[in-house]
Design an enzyme around this catalytic site. Structure first.
Site, PDB file in Angstrom:
ATOM      1  N   CYS A   2       0.849  -1.184   0.000  1.00  0.00           N
ATOM      2  CA  CYS A   2       0.000   0.000   0.000  1.00  0.00           C
ATOM      3  C   CYS A   2       0.886   1.235   0.000  1.00  0.00           C
ATOM      4  O   CYS A   2       2.063   1.161   0.318  1.00  0.00           O
ATOM      5  CB  CYS A   2      -0.882   0.011   1.233  1.00  0.00           C
ATOM      6  SG  CYS A   2      -1.906  -1.445   1.359  1.00  0.00           S
ATOM      7  N   ARG A  28       2.129   1.212  -5.939  1.00  0.00           N
ATOM      8  CA  ARG A  28       2.218   0.315  -4.779  1.00  0.00           C
ATOM      9  C   ARG A  28       0.916  -0.434  -4.511  1.00  0.00           C
ATOM     10  O   ARG A  28       0.853  -1.310  -3.648  1.00  0.00           O
ATOM     11  CB  ARG A  28       2.591   1.129  -3.535  1.00  0.00           C
ATOM     12  CG  ARG A  28       3.941   1.794  -3.623  1.00  0.00           C
ATOM     13  CD  ARG A  28       4.191   2.627  -2.397  1.00  0.00           C
ATOM     14  NE  ARG A  28       4.393   1.812  -1.233  1.00  0.00           N
ATOM     15  CZ  ARG A  28       5.575   1.510  -0.707  1.00  0.00           C
ATOM     16  NH1 ARG A  28       6.664   1.969  -1.258  1.00  0.00           N
ATOM     17  NH2 ARG A  28       5.667   0.762   0.365  1.00  0.00           N
ATOM     18  N   TRP A  74      -3.626  -2.067  -1.677  1.00  0.00           N
ATOM     19  CA  TRP A  74      -3.563  -3.365  -2.347  1.00  0.00           C
ATOM     20  C   TRP A  74      -4.143  -4.345  -1.333  1.00  0.00           C
ATOM     21  O   TRP A  74      -3.535  -4.603  -0.293  1.00  0.00           O
ATOM     22  CB  TRP A  74      -2.121  -3.704  -2.697  1.00  0.00           C
ATOM     23  CG  TRP A  74      -1.988  -4.972  -3.485  1.00  0.00           C
ATOM     24  CD1 TRP A  74      -2.321  -5.166  -4.793  1.00  0.00           C
ATOM     25  CD2 TRP A  74      -1.470  -6.216  -3.013  1.00  0.00           C
ATOM     26  NE1 TRP A  74      -2.029  -6.457  -5.156  1.00  0.00           N
ATOM     27  CE2 TRP A  74      -1.512  -7.122  -4.087  1.00  0.00           C
ATOM     28  CE3 TRP A  74      -0.969  -6.665  -1.788  1.00  0.00           C
ATOM     29  CZ2 TRP A  74      -1.078  -8.433  -3.979  1.00  0.00           C
ATOM     30  CZ3 TRP A  74      -0.535  -7.968  -1.688  1.00  0.00           C
ATOM     31  CH2 TRP A  74      -0.589  -8.839  -2.778  1.00  0.00           C
ATOM     32  N   ASN A 100      -0.006   0.628   6.315  1.00  0.00           N
ATOM     33  CA  ASN A 100       0.647  -0.282   5.381  1.00  0.00           C
ATOM     34  C   ASN A 100       1.244  -1.409   6.216  1.00  0.00           C
ATOM     35  O   ASN A 100       1.972  -1.144   7.170  1.00  0.00           O
ATOM     36  CB  ASN A 100       1.746   0.460   4.605  1.00  0.00           C
ATOM     37  CG  ASN A 100       2.441  -0.430   3.592  1.00  0.00           C
ATOM     38  OD1 ASN A 100       1.932  -1.496   3.241  1.00  0.00           O
ATOM     39  ND2 ASN A 100       3.600  -0.011   3.124  1.00  0.00           N
ATOM     40  N   GLY A 101       0.919  -2.661   5.881  1.00  0.00           N
ATOM     41  CA  GLY A 101       1.449  -3.791   6.651  1.00  0.00           C
ATOM     42  C   GLY A 101       0.329  -4.743   7.037  1.00  0.00           C
ATOM     43  O   GLY A 101      -0.758  -4.712   6.449  1.00  0.00           O
ATOM     44  N   GLU A 467      12.212 -15.873 -16.962  1.00  0.00           N
ATOM     45  CA  GLU A 467      11.851 -14.471 -16.767  1.00  0.00           C
ATOM     46  C   GLU A 467      10.858 -14.024 -17.857  1.00  0.00           C
ATOM     47  O   GLU A 467       9.898 -13.296 -17.594  1.00  0.00           O
ATOM     48  CB  GLU A 467      13.116 -13.601 -16.760  1.00  0.00           C
ATOM     49  CG  GLU A 467      12.887 -12.100 -16.729  1.00  0.00           C
ATOM     50  CD  GLU A 467      12.051 -11.602 -15.544  1.00  0.00           C
ATOM     51  OE1 GLU A 467      11.792 -12.367 -14.597  1.00  0.00           O
ATOM     52  OE2 GLU A 467      11.620 -10.436 -15.594  1.00  0.00           O
ATOM     53  N   LYS A 471       7.072 -12.473 -17.334  1.00  0.00           N
ATOM     54  CA  LYS A 471       6.664 -11.187 -17.889  1.00  0.00           C
ATOM     55  C   LYS A 471       5.362 -11.345 -18.678  1.00  0.00           C
ATOM     56  O   LYS A 471       4.431 -10.561 -18.550  1.00  0.00           O
ATOM     57  CB  LYS A 471       7.764 -10.684 -18.797  1.00  0.00           C
ATOM     58  CG  LYS A 471       8.434  -9.411 -18.650  1.00  0.00           C
ATOM     59  CD  LYS A 471       8.786  -8.697 -17.417  1.00  0.00           C
ATOM     60  CE  LYS A 471       8.419  -9.178 -16.082  1.00  0.00           C
ATOM     61  NZ  LYS A 471       9.372  -9.022 -15.033  1.00  0.00           N
ATOM     62  N   GLU A 474       2.354 -12.153 -16.301  1.00  0.00           N
ATOM     63  CA  GLU A 474       2.045 -11.077 -15.373  1.00  0.00           C
ATOM     64  C   GLU A 474       1.185  -9.977 -15.985  1.00  0.00           C
ATOM     65  O   GLU A 474       0.277  -9.459 -15.328  1.00  0.00           O
ATOM     66  CB  GLU A 474       3.393 -10.492 -14.905  1.00  0.00           C
ATOM     67  CG  GLU A 474       3.322  -9.529 -13.765  1.00  0.00           C
ATOM     68  CD  GLU A 474       4.720  -9.119 -13.296  1.00  0.00           C
ATOM     69  OE1 GLU A 474       5.703  -9.298 -14.050  1.00  0.00           O
ATOM     70  OE2 GLU A 474       4.833  -8.601 -12.174  1.00  0.00           O
ATOM     71  N   HIS A 490      10.417 -34.538 -21.680  1.00  0.00           N
ATOM     72  CA  HIS A 490      10.181 -35.394 -20.512  1.00  0.00           C
ATOM     73  C   HIS A 490       8.769 -35.223 -19.954  1.00  0.00           C
ATOM     74  O   HIS A 490       8.536 -35.450 -18.772  1.00  0.00           O
ATOM     75  CB  HIS A 490      11.230 -35.105 -19.429  1.00  0.00           C
ATOM     76  CG  HIS A 490      12.605 -35.500 -19.842  1.00  0.00           C
ATOM     77  ND1 HIS A 490      13.007 -36.810 -19.984  1.00  0.00           N
ATOM     78  CD2 HIS A 490      13.670 -34.751 -20.198  1.00  0.00           C
ATOM     79  CE1 HIS A 490      14.264 -36.857 -20.394  1.00  0.00           C
ATOM     80  NE2 HIS A 490      14.682 -35.610 -20.526  1.00  0.00           N
ATOM     81  N   LYS A 589       3.439  -3.666  -6.645  1.00  0.00           N
ATOM     82  CA  LYS A 589       4.856  -3.526  -6.969  1.00  0.00           C
ATOM     83  C   LYS A 589       5.759  -4.167  -5.909  1.00  0.00           C
ATOM     84  O   LYS A 589       6.624  -4.953  -6.229  1.00  0.00           O
ATOM     85  CB  LYS A 589       5.195  -2.042  -7.133  1.00  0.00           C
ATOM     86  CG  LYS A 589       6.620  -1.768  -7.535  1.00  0.00           C
ATOM     87  CD  LYS A 589       6.890  -2.267  -8.935  1.00  0.00           C
ATOM     88  CE  LYS A 589       8.349  -2.111  -9.344  1.00  0.00           C
ATOM     89  NZ  LYS A 589       8.664  -2.933 -10.511  1.00  0.00           N
TER      90      LYS A 589
HETATM   91  O1  M6R Z   1      11.250  -5.820  -5.112  1.00  0.00           O
HETATM   92  P1  M6R Z   1      11.675  -7.251  -5.343  1.00  0.00           P
HETATM   93  O2  M6R Z   1      12.698  -7.359  -6.403  1.00  0.00           O
HETATM   94  O3  M6R Z   1      12.095  -7.934  -4.087  1.00  0.00           O
HETATM   95  O4  M6R Z   1      10.363  -7.956  -5.849  1.00  0.00           O
HETATM   96  C1  M6R Z   1      10.341  -9.334  -6.088  1.00  0.00           C
HETATM   97  C2  M6R Z   1       9.140  -9.735  -6.899  1.00  0.00           C
HETATM   98  O5  M6R Z   1       7.965  -9.453  -6.210  1.00  0.00           O
HETATM   99  C3  M6R Z   1       9.113  -9.013  -8.246  1.00  0.00           C
HETATM  100  O6  M6R Z   1      10.293  -9.213  -8.962  1.00  0.00           O
HETATM  101  C4  M6R Z   1       7.927  -9.496  -9.095  1.00  0.00           C
HETATM  102  O7  M6R Z   1       8.114 -10.827  -9.448  1.00  0.00           O
HETATM  103  C5  M6R Z   1       7.788  -8.594 -10.331  1.00  0.00           C
HETATM  104  N1  M6R Z   1       6.493  -8.003 -10.339  1.00  0.00           N
HETATM  105  C6  M6R Z   1       7.964  -9.305 -11.603  1.00  0.00           C
HETATM  106  O8  M6R Z   1       7.845  -8.458 -12.694  1.00  0.00           O
END
Ligand code: M6R
Length: 594
Positions: A2, A28, A74, A100-101, A467, A471, A474, A490, A589
């Site tokens: 948040c 956030r 969030w 936040n938390g 990766e 992407k 996501e 396999h 984020k």
């Molecule tokens: O801030 P961080 O690098 O620790 O975050 C880790 C993951 O939450 C972050 O990389 C997430 O997988 C991304 N949204 C991917 O694009």
């Protein structure tokens, strides 16, 4: 997770400033937003489902007010609706709180101290305003002190009290909170980006602290109730204030920044290496453990391979796995924690575990003063600038490059550094993101209409495939898996049928034919083939439905940049599917809860 912003100002334009601040924090979390401000000596609280922009669209920003708090959410406890949105007022309306938390014992508190309260929301946060009201007898600081004693969990809080019209109170435990300083104005915020352009200095509130801000001062206490002085720092890099500019979305802007980020990273390395406090930090390292989540974990896998190639036994692990087993770290272990935000809860928990096992700790983070930075013995900064889009792009490229730089330092006998840096710089010069962008456009329609996408590669290309698939998933919400090319046969090959899409990375010369075998097997079962490679070979072009040519980057450094076409492809496919690539559903984020 948040975002929190609060302002106490001499000028009465605090709504406008809260709007700017909250919109800057939107990355956030953005499922609901809310605000409390003083107007005519009374609280006014407004909440809305959706983004901060939508909240402020419905507000008259000319209303005069000089104190206010705002929050973008969030959702964790309770669905994203108006009632669950912050701020949360106490039952009698004496306190308004943004949080936040996570409060872990909120159910117990509801059943004990707060058993008489009529709660409106499903959130854990609503207990906080009610606890303040429960403990309040004219002194807000002592009420906060008592609240911190009964709360379990983590929190950054901004608090307004009806009886105190010129202050915002705060408390923080294991969640970041900063104070921005301007003439006759103080800000409270989750991160620097919410401060106005006029703020030149700021301070990071220490963990386990509480206190208040007024327009021209702040007072901070630790949980032992001692007053603490915190060093005021200059805001050196105001790049975080940059807007989207000519770009349609932050994600696009951030991909286009990759070249500059890589150049900056090298520049800083040339200037001061990593500038560690302990000049002997790397002495006697026998084993390297790298721990991270998501995209940062994928970058860590590159680190693992690079260190292994030096003969230093190395292993990368997902933070949330590491903390829930009984890990063994041999003597002389260096534990590296990679995190763009520096606030990821699982990674922070892993630091604690590694420390308890006696490891030396090194953080690699994009955020100075973040929790990872503070908790680790030493830190390396990424110089990627603020990354706002939820999908991480430029930070990944910076992380991978950082592992190459680190490898060069650990190499014995050391590589000729000047030569190594020179080759890297020459390669980065060749990057042309615009051309890459143009090259992937023909593939968008294919991916957009596919139900089953596989990204495959071997060795470093396998990591890039992982990766790449993250992407795509996501921000397009399409089903996409990253595989080691050799693993497909396999089991997973059974999923390949007409119209499956197989994207194959082929950037290592000695593996071209090996990966091509797999591609041929997928093609003969009806899959559409996309090949991404710097080798413009007939056999590659012939087998592919789409061939994406990578720049002639030298093979050894390819993992730093080979992800870029898929970052762009995911972005364009997300747009084609009418999603917002900056704000994918269900995600935030920085994931500051476990
Ligand atoms: O801030 P961080 O690098 O620790 O975050 C880790 C993951 O939450 C972050 O990389 C997430 O997988 C991304 N949204 C991917 O694009």
């Amino acid at each position: 997770m948040c975002g929190i912003v609060g302002i106490v100002s001499e000028s009465k334009d605090c709504l406008k400033k809260l709007q700017e601040g909250l919109c800057a924090l939107e990355y956030r979390g953005y499922d609901s937003a809310g605000i409390t401000f003083f107007v005519n000596n009374k609280f006014k609280t407004i909440k809305n489902v959706g983004s901060p922009k939508e909240l402020f669209d419905g507000l008259d920003l000319k209303v005069k007010s000089n104190v206010g708090i705002a929050h973008t959410r969030w959702a964790t406890h309770g669905k994203p609706d108006k009632v669950n949105a912050h701020p949360h007022l106490s039952e009698k309306g004496l306190f308004s709180v943004v949080h936040n938390g996570i409060i872990e014992n909120y159910r117990e508190l509801k059943d004990s101290l707060l058993s008489g309260v009529n709660f409106k929301s499903q959130t854990d946060s609503e207990v906080i305003s009610n606890l303040l009201e429960y403990f309040y007898s004219g002194d807000v600081l002592s009420a906060i002190k008592n609240v911190t004693k009964v709360l379990d969990g983590c929190y950054a809080l901004a608090i307004m009290c009806k009886d105190d019209k010129d202050k915002i109170y705060f408390a923080r435990k294991n969640m970041s909170l900063l104070i921005g300083i301007n003439n006759n104005e103080r800000y409270l915020s989750s991160d620097l980006s919410a401060f106005s352009k006029e703020c030149d200095t700021y301070l990071t509130l220490p963990n386990n602290s509480y206190g208040f801000i007024q327009k021209n001062k702040e007072e901070i206490f630790n949980f032992n109730n001692e007053k603490v002085c915190v060093k005021v720092e200059n805001i050196e890099n105001k790049a975080f204030l940059t807007k989207q500019g000519k770009f349609n979305y932050f994600m696009e802007k951030e991909i286009y920044e990759i070249k500059a980020v890589l150049q900056d990273t090298i520049l800083c390395f040339k200037e001061n290496k990593f500038n560690f406090k302990d000049k002997e930090f790397f002495q006697n390292i026998k084993y390297i453990k790298i721990i991270a989540c998501g995209t940062s974990y994928h970058a860590s896998l590159v680190g693992e391979k690079l260190f292994d190639s030096l003969g230093i036994m190395s292993n990368a692990e997902i933070a949330s796995e590491f903390i829930y087993r009984k890990p063994y770290l041999p003597e002389n272990t260096l534990a590296i924690f990679v995190s763009q935000s520096g606030e990821t809860a699982d990674t922070l928990a892993a630091i604690k575990v590694a420390k308890s096992l006696g490891a030396k700790t090194l953080g690699i983070t994009n955020v100075k003063n973040s929790a990872v930075d503070r908790e680790c013995d030493e830190s390396i900064y990424l110089h990627a600038g603020v990354e706002k889009a939820v999908a991480s792009t430029k930070a990944y490229n910076a992380q991978v490059l950082t592992f190459y730089l680190l490898k060069n330092i650990l190499q014995k006998p050391q590589n000729k550094e000047a030569e190594f840096i020179d080759v890297l710089e020459q390669n980065i010069k060749k990057l042309n993101i615009k051309t890459m962008h143009k090259n992937i456009l023909p593939v968008v329609a294919l991916v957009k209409n596919s139900k089953n996408i596989f990204v495959v590669g071997r060795n470093f290309d396998y990591i890039t495939s992982l990766e790449a698939s993250l992407k795509i998933k996501e921000i397009t919400y399409l089903n996409c898996e990253g595989f080691a090319a050799g693993e497909l046969k396999h089991g997973t090959l059974a999923l390949i049928e007409t119209n499956s899409v197989v994207i194959a990375y082929i950037t290592e010369k000695n593996l071209i034919d090996k990966t091509l075998n797999i591609v041929a097997q997928a093609k003969s079962r009806g899959a559409k083939i996309v090949i991404i490679s710097q080798f413009n070979l007939k056999k590659l072009v012939a087998v592919s439905d789409y061939f994406i040519k990578l720049a002639n980057f030298s093979e050894q450094f390819m993992p730093i940049v080979s992800i870029i076409p898929i970052q762009l492809l995911a972005y364009e496919t997300s747009l084609a599917l009418k999603h917002n690539p900056d704000k994918p559903r269900n995600l935030a984020k920085s994931v500051t809860v476990e």
